[in-house]
Design a protein around this motif. Structure first.
Motif, PDB file in Angstrom:
ATOM      1  N   VAL A  95       0.843  -1.197   0.000  1.00 18.54           N
ATOM      2  CA  VAL A  95       0.000   0.000   0.000  1.00 18.54           C
ATOM      3  C   VAL A  95       0.880   1.249   0.000  1.00 18.54           C
ATOM      4  O   VAL A  95       0.641   2.210  -0.739  1.00 18.54           O
ATOM      5  CB  VAL A  95      -0.956   0.002   1.210  1.00 18.54           C
ATOM      6  CG1 VAL A  95      -1.625   1.374   1.366  1.00 18.54           C
ATOM      7  CG2 VAL A  95      -2.025  -1.071   1.042  1.00 18.54           C
ATOM      8  N   ILE A  96       1.941   1.232   0.833  1.00 17.78           N
ATOM      9  CA  ILE A  96       2.856   2.378   0.879  1.00 17.78           C
ATOM     10  C   ILE A  96       3.537   2.575  -0.472  1.00 17.78           C
ATOM     11  O   ILE A  96       3.638   3.703  -0.979  1.00 17.78           O
ATOM     12  CB  ILE A  96       3.902   2.190   1.993  1.00 17.78           C
ATOM     13  CG1 ILE A  96       3.221   2.249   3.369  1.00 17.78           C
ATOM     14  CG2 ILE A  96       4.993   3.256   1.895  1.00 17.78           C
ATOM     15  CD1 ILE A  96       4.137   1.888   4.518  1.00 17.78           C
ATOM     16  N   GLU A  97       3.975   1.462  -1.072  1.00 19.48           N
ATOM     17  CA  GLU A  97       4.727   1.554  -2.323  1.00 19.48           C
ATOM     18  C   GLU A  97       3.853   1.920  -3.512  1.00 19.48           C
ATOM     19  O   GLU A  97       4.234   2.741  -4.353  1.00 19.48           O
ATOM     20  CB  GLU A  97       5.434   0.222  -2.602  1.00 19.48           C
ATOM     21  CG  GLU A  97       6.216   0.213  -3.913  1.00 19.48           C
ATOM     22  CD  GLU A  97       6.856  -1.134  -4.198  1.00 19.48           C
ATOM     23  OE1 GLU A  97       7.381  -1.309  -5.311  1.00 19.48           O
ATOM     24  OE2 GLU A  97       6.799  -2.024  -3.304  1.00 19.48           O
ATOM     25  N   HIS A  98       2.674   1.313  -3.606  1.00 20.39           N
ATOM     26  CA  HIS A  98       1.864   1.462  -4.812  1.00 20.39           C
ATOM     27  C   HIS A  98       0.749   2.484  -4.688  1.00 20.39           C
ATOM     28  O   HIS A  98       0.129   2.834  -5.707  1.00 20.39           O
ATOM     29  CB  HIS A  98       1.252   0.110  -5.198  1.00 20.39           C
ATOM     30  CG  HIS A  98       2.262  -0.915  -5.587  1.00 20.39           C
ATOM     31  ND1 HIS A  98       2.904  -0.913  -6.813  1.00 20.39           N
ATOM     32  CD2 HIS A  98       2.772  -1.979  -4.909  1.00 20.39           C
ATOM     33  CE1 HIS A  98       3.752  -1.915  -6.872  1.00 20.39           C
ATOM     34  NE2 HIS A  98       3.681  -2.586  -5.724  1.00 20.39           N
ATOM     35  N   VAL A  99       0.457   2.944  -3.485  1.00 16.03           N
ATOM     36  CA  VAL A  99      -0.655   3.870  -3.313  1.00 16.03           C
ATOM     37  C   VAL A  99      -0.211   5.211  -2.741  1.00 16.03           C
ATOM     38  O   VAL A  99      -0.642   6.273  -3.202  1.00 16.03           O
ATOM     39  CB  VAL A  99      -1.753   3.258  -2.405  1.00 16.03           C
ATOM     40  CG1 VAL A  99      -2.904   4.237  -2.225  1.00 16.03           C
ATOM     41  CG2 VAL A  99      -2.252   1.954  -2.985  1.00 16.03           C
ATOM     42  N   LEU A 100       0.658   5.184  -1.738  1.00 12.87           N
ATOM     43  CA  LEU A 100       0.944   6.391  -0.966  1.00 12.87           C
ATOM     44  C   LEU A 100       2.072   7.253  -1.516  1.00 12.87           C
ATOM     45  O   LEU A 100       2.397   8.272  -0.918  1.00 12.87           O
ATOM     46  CB  LEU A 100       1.236   6.013   0.489  1.00 12.87           C
ATOM     47  CG  LEU A 100       0.051   5.434   1.267  1.00 12.87           C
ATOM     48  CD1 LEU A 100       0.445   5.113   2.695  1.00 12.87           C
ATOM     49  CD2 LEU A 100      -1.136   6.386   1.246  1.00 12.87           C
ATOM     50  N   GLN A 101       2.697   6.865  -2.621  1.00 15.91           N
ATOM     51  CA  GLN A 101       3.684   7.750  -3.223  1.00 15.91           C
ATOM     52  C   GLN A 101       2.953   8.962  -3.816  1.00 15.91           C
ATOM     53  O   GLN A 101       1.896   8.813  -4.444  1.00 15.91           O
ATOM     54  CB  GLN A 101       4.464   7.026  -4.312  1.00 15.91           C
ATOM     55  CG  GLN A 101       5.284   5.853  -3.801  1.00 15.91           C
ATOM     56  CD  GLN A 101       6.210   6.261  -2.652  1.00 15.91           C
ATOM     57  OE1 GLN A 101       6.929   7.259  -2.756  1.00 15.91           O
ATOM     58  NE2 GLN A 101       6.179   5.510  -1.569  1.00 15.91           N
ATOM     59  N   PRO A 102       3.481  10.185  -3.606  1.00 15.83           N
ATOM     60  CA  PRO A 102       2.762  11.390  -4.043  1.00 15.83           C
ATOM     61  C   PRO A 102       2.299  11.352  -5.495  1.00 15.83           C
ATOM     62  O   PRO A 102       1.172  11.758  -5.794  1.00 15.83           O
ATOM     63  CB  PRO A 102       3.785  12.500  -3.796  1.00 15.83           C
ATOM     64  CG  PRO A 102       4.603  11.998  -2.653  1.00 15.83           C
ATOM     65  CD  PRO A 102       4.713  10.510  -2.867  1.00 15.83           C
ATOM     66  N   GLN A 103       3.152  10.860  -6.418  1.00 19.60           N
ATOM     67  CA  GLN A 103       2.750  10.827  -7.818  1.00 19.60           C
ATOM     68  C   GLN A 103       1.571   9.885  -8.029  1.00 19.60           C
ATOM     69  O   GLN A 103       0.637  10.169  -8.781  1.00 19.60           O
ATOM     70  CB  GLN A 103       3.925  10.392  -8.692  1.00 19.60           C
ATOM     71  CG  GLN A 103       5.020  11.460  -8.810  1.00 19.60           C
ATOM     72  CD  GLN A 103       6.122  11.028  -9.758  1.00 19.60           C
ATOM     73  OE1 GLN A 103       6.253   9.843 -10.068  1.00 19.60           O
ATOM     74  NE2 GLN A 103       6.906  11.988 -10.221  1.00 19.60           N
ATOM     75  N   ARG A 104       1.629   8.729  -7.349  1.00 24.19           N
ATOM     76  CA  ARG A 104       0.539   7.758  -7.466  1.00 24.19           C
ATOM     77  C   ARG A 104      -0.745   8.332  -6.871  1.00 24.19           C
ATOM     78  O   ARG A 104      -1.831   8.190  -7.438  1.00 24.19           O
ATOM     79  CB  ARG A 104       0.935   6.463  -6.751  1.00 24.19           C
ATOM     80  CG  ARG A 104      -0.150   5.399  -6.679  1.00 24.19           C
ATOM     81  CD  ARG A 104      -0.510   4.865  -8.043  1.00 24.19           C
ATOM     82  NE  ARG A 104      -1.346   3.691  -7.933  1.00 24.19           N
ATOM     83  CZ  ARG A 104      -2.239   3.338  -8.828  1.00 24.19           C
ATOM     84  NH1 ARG A 104      -2.408   4.067  -9.911  1.00 24.19           N
ATOM     85  NH2 ARG A 104      -2.966   2.249  -8.668  1.00 24.19           N
ATOM     86  N   LEU A 105      -0.644   9.002  -5.743  1.00 23.85           N
ATOM     87  CA  LEU A 105      -1.812   9.630  -5.125  1.00 23.85           C
ATOM     88  C   LEU A 105      -2.435  10.650  -6.061  1.00 23.85           C
ATOM     89  O   LEU A 105      -3.658  10.715  -6.207  1.00 23.85           O
ATOM     90  CB  LEU A 105      -1.407  10.314  -3.806  1.00 23.85           C
ATOM     91  CG  LEU A 105      -1.278   9.430  -2.570  1.00 23.85           C
ATOM     92  CD1 LEU A 105      -0.707  10.231  -1.417  1.00 23.85           C
ATOM     93  CD2 LEU A 105      -2.618   8.830  -2.183  1.00 23.85           C
ATOM     94  N   SER A 106      -1.585  11.467  -6.683  1.00 22.27           N
ATOM     95  CA  SER A 106      -2.098  12.488  -7.595  1.00 22.27           C
ATOM     96  C   SER A 106      -2.867  11.854  -8.746  1.00 22.27           C
ATOM     97  O   SER A 106      -3.932  12.334  -9.144  1.00 22.27           O
ATOM     98  CB  SER A 106      -0.937  13.323  -8.130  1.00 22.27           C
ATOM     99  OG  SER A 106      -1.407  14.302  -9.018  1.00 22.27           O
ATOM    100  N   SER A 107      -2.355  10.735  -9.268  1.00 24.79           N
ATOM    101  CA  SER A 107      -3.029  10.040 -10.361  1.00 24.79           C
ATOM    102  C   SER A 107      -4.347   9.437  -9.914  1.00 24.79           C
ATOM    103  O   SER A 107      -5.369   9.551 -10.585  1.00 24.79           O
ATOM    104  CB  SER A 107      -2.112   8.941 -10.915  1.00 24.79           C
ATOM    105  OG  SER A 107      -2.793   8.150 -11.863  1.00 24.79           O
ATOM    106  N   LEU A 108      -4.323   8.793  -8.746  1.00 24.40           N
ATOM    107  CA  LEU A 108      -5.534   8.159  -8.228  1.00 24.40           C
ATOM    108  C   LEU A 108      -6.631   9.174  -7.955  1.00 24.40           C
ATOM    109  O   LEU A 108      -7.818   8.900  -8.133  1.00 24.40           O
ATOM    110  CB  LEU A 108      -5.214   7.388  -6.937  1.00 24.40           C
ATOM    111  CG  LEU A 108      -4.455   6.074  -7.083  1.00 24.40           C
ATOM    112  CD1 LEU A 108      -4.000   5.579  -5.724  1.00 24.40           C
ATOM    113  CD2 LEU A 108      -5.330   5.025  -7.753  1.00 24.40           C
TER     114      LEU A 108
END
Length: 545
Positions: free
Chosen positions: A366-379
């Motif tokens: 979850v930290i690696e695939h969801v909580l990275q700022p770039q990933r959060l911005s996309s989601l």
């Protein structure tokens, strides 16, 4: 044959629906036939009991109960009904009433089922009562099937609509018109106010359901003429019709209990509020529920309790839940297939997964695939766009409310002008009533303006890159801290389901909760969630035990 010679007779007449009673479909005919029958047999009609719009499947009918009380009091010695089905649709009710009336010396007679007054006649009447019960059950079954089919087609079955909706007729090519729900714009402001006030609070701060009910009563609002209280405010806040989905067949009225959710029939209706606002209200109620507090935490301390399922497909598991289990006298903890534990290996080969290993795997992914700022911005891109649209609607609504307030000021000035010109007296009750109504409307509009202004002024609505970065660091460090009491709360927020297969572990979560959590960036702001952030997306290798 004058069977009732010199006897006082009571007549009982009933119809099943209020519409039949209002249209005089059958009651006049019933009473006329009963009067003629009683008179022909030499009796004197002393009382007529009419029960409009009542079902005979229950004896909880006020007129029927009054008739029984009068019978016990000796007011008459014969009760005449057009048929037994007018009195009973339940054979047991008939048996009980017959025994009670017999002990009071009162005879029960049917115009259309006038059997001999002997054991054979008693048997025949008992058989008629049984047949009436069977016919009632069959009719109910067919009506229920028709109503379920009608609901599945998206139509309303005629129940009283929730506040803020109205029933409209939909012409059909064949047969009678059907019904659908539409928004009643004159009343839709009320559920909107209830949801927005509960979620965003008032100028004095957060508000609970009890205080919200009190506020509604102080504003002079009513629910179809009834005052607000905790139960009906709670019913509004939990009614999914307001976000676009009503349900039919939720409750069994005879058994007085809720039916299984699998039997509920969803009916699409126009949404009065958006889905995010509805689920924010649900999250707030859950967070304030004592059952969700410290006592619940003690019984749900395991990180993934209620989220782990056996298998990612039907081929590598039963797709059932996995519960906690221990090994070596409690030294080790596992997530184990509940079907295997309770039904045996014939139902599922089962699996035991090391609890600590799976917990850590889920947290790190979850930290690696969801909580990275770039990933959060996309989601959150779609949510941010939706948020902008909501802000635009709020600004438009605020403009409309301010215009409404200006109009009310003008109306008040016009009324006062009539007094100043001497056209009406200041002591005129109509003047006082008009000014009072205008003042009440101004207070309500002013409160709505306050809510919208505070929503638009809330800096938490904007999710900036800095906020995303701080949110990522805060939540990531909290989730890695096994001693943190907030670790499970953040997992509950971000993870919806963990499917454990032979070679894969699939983690799914929800999206809109990320936006609300990111906008708060505080450990205590952990709302409930409601939408997927990566449905069928993150697939990770299963750890080797």
């Amino acid at each position: 044959m004058k069977d009732f010679l010199d006897k006082n007779v009571a007549i009982y007449a009933r119809v099943s629906t209020t519409r039949q009673a209002e249209n005089d479909v059958s009651i006049p005919d019933q009473t006329a036939r009963c009067e003629a029958f009683a008179t022909d047999k030499g009796g004197t009609v002393v009382e007529t009991y009419i029960e409009p719009g009542a079902s005979a499947t229950t004896t909880s009918r006020p007129v029927y109960q009054k008739m029984l009380a009068d019978a016990r009091a000796g007011n008459f010695s014969v009760i005449v009904a057009f048929s037994l089905s007018r009195l009973f649709r339940n054979a047991l009710d008939y048996m009980k009433a017959r025994a009670e009336l017999r002990s009071a010396g009162v005879k029960l007679v049917s115009v259309t089922q006038d059997f001999a007054d002997d054991p054979s006649g008693e048997l025949a009447l008992s058989m008629v009562a049984l047949f009436d019960e069977y016919q009632s059950a069959e009719n109910a079954k067919h009506v229920k099937r028709t109503m379920v089919a009608n609901a599945k087609a998206g139509y309303w079955n005629g129940q009283k609509p929730p506040i803020g909706f109205k029933v409209v007729s939909v012409p059909q090519p064949k047969g009678k018109d059907r019904k659908k729900l539409e928004i009643d714009e004159e009343r839709a402001y009320l559920p909107r106010f209830i949801f927005e006030t509960y979620v965003y609070g008032t100028a004095e701060g957060p508000i609970g359901i009890a205080k919200l009910a009190d506020l509604l009563n102080k504003r002079g609002e009513t629910l179809d003429g009834r005052r607000f209280h905790v139960s009906n405010v709670h019913a509004i806040l939990t009614n999914t019709a307001y976000c676009g989905c009503a349900f039919f067949n939720k409750r069994d009225s005879r058994a007085k209990k809720m039916r299984p959710e699998s039997e509920w029939v969803p009916i699409p209706v126009p949404a009065i509020i958006d889905e995010d606002l509805f689920y924010q209200a649900q999250a707030q109620m859950a967070a304030r529920d004592p059952k969700m507090g410290a006592s619940a935490a003690k019984t749900n301390a395991n990180l993934l309790t209620g989220k782990v399922t056996c298998g990612t497909t039907s081929e590598d598991g039963c797709r059932g839940g996995m519960t906690t289990a221990t090994g070596k006298s409690g030294q080790h903890k596992y997530y184990a297939c509940n079907t295997r534990k309770t039904a045996g290996e014939t139902q599922c080969k089962g699996r035991w997964t090391n609890m600590k290993m799976l917990d850590d795997l889920v947290v790190e992914n979850v930290i690696e695939h969801v909580l990275q700022p770039q990933r959060l911005s996309s989601l959150l891109s779609a949510w941010l766009e939706h948020s902008s649209q909501s802000e635009a609607r709020d600004r438009a609504e605020l403009k409309s409310l301010r215009s409404r307030l200006t109009m009310l000021d003008g109306e008040s000035a016009n009324v006062i002008g009539l007094v100043r010109k001497g056209l009406m007296s200041a002591d005129d009750p109509q003047i006082e009533k008009e000014l009072g109504q205008i003042a009440a409307q101004k207070r309500a509009v002013a409160a709505d303006i306050d809510i919208h202004e505070r929503k638009l002024a809330d800096p938490a609505r904007a999710i900036t890159p800095d906020i995303l970065d701080r949110f990522s660091n805060l939540v990531g460090s909290t989730m890695r801290d096994r001693a943190s009491p907030l670790r499970k709360q953040y997992v509950d927020l971000l993870v919806d389901k963990v499917e454990v297969g032979d070679t894969l572990v699939r983690i799914t979560g929800r999206r809109s909760c990320l936006a609300r959590a990111a906008s708060g960036t505080a450990p205590h702001m952990v709302p409930k969630a409601e939408r997927k952030w990566c449905a069928q997306q993150e697939s990770n290798l299963r750890p080797q035990d």
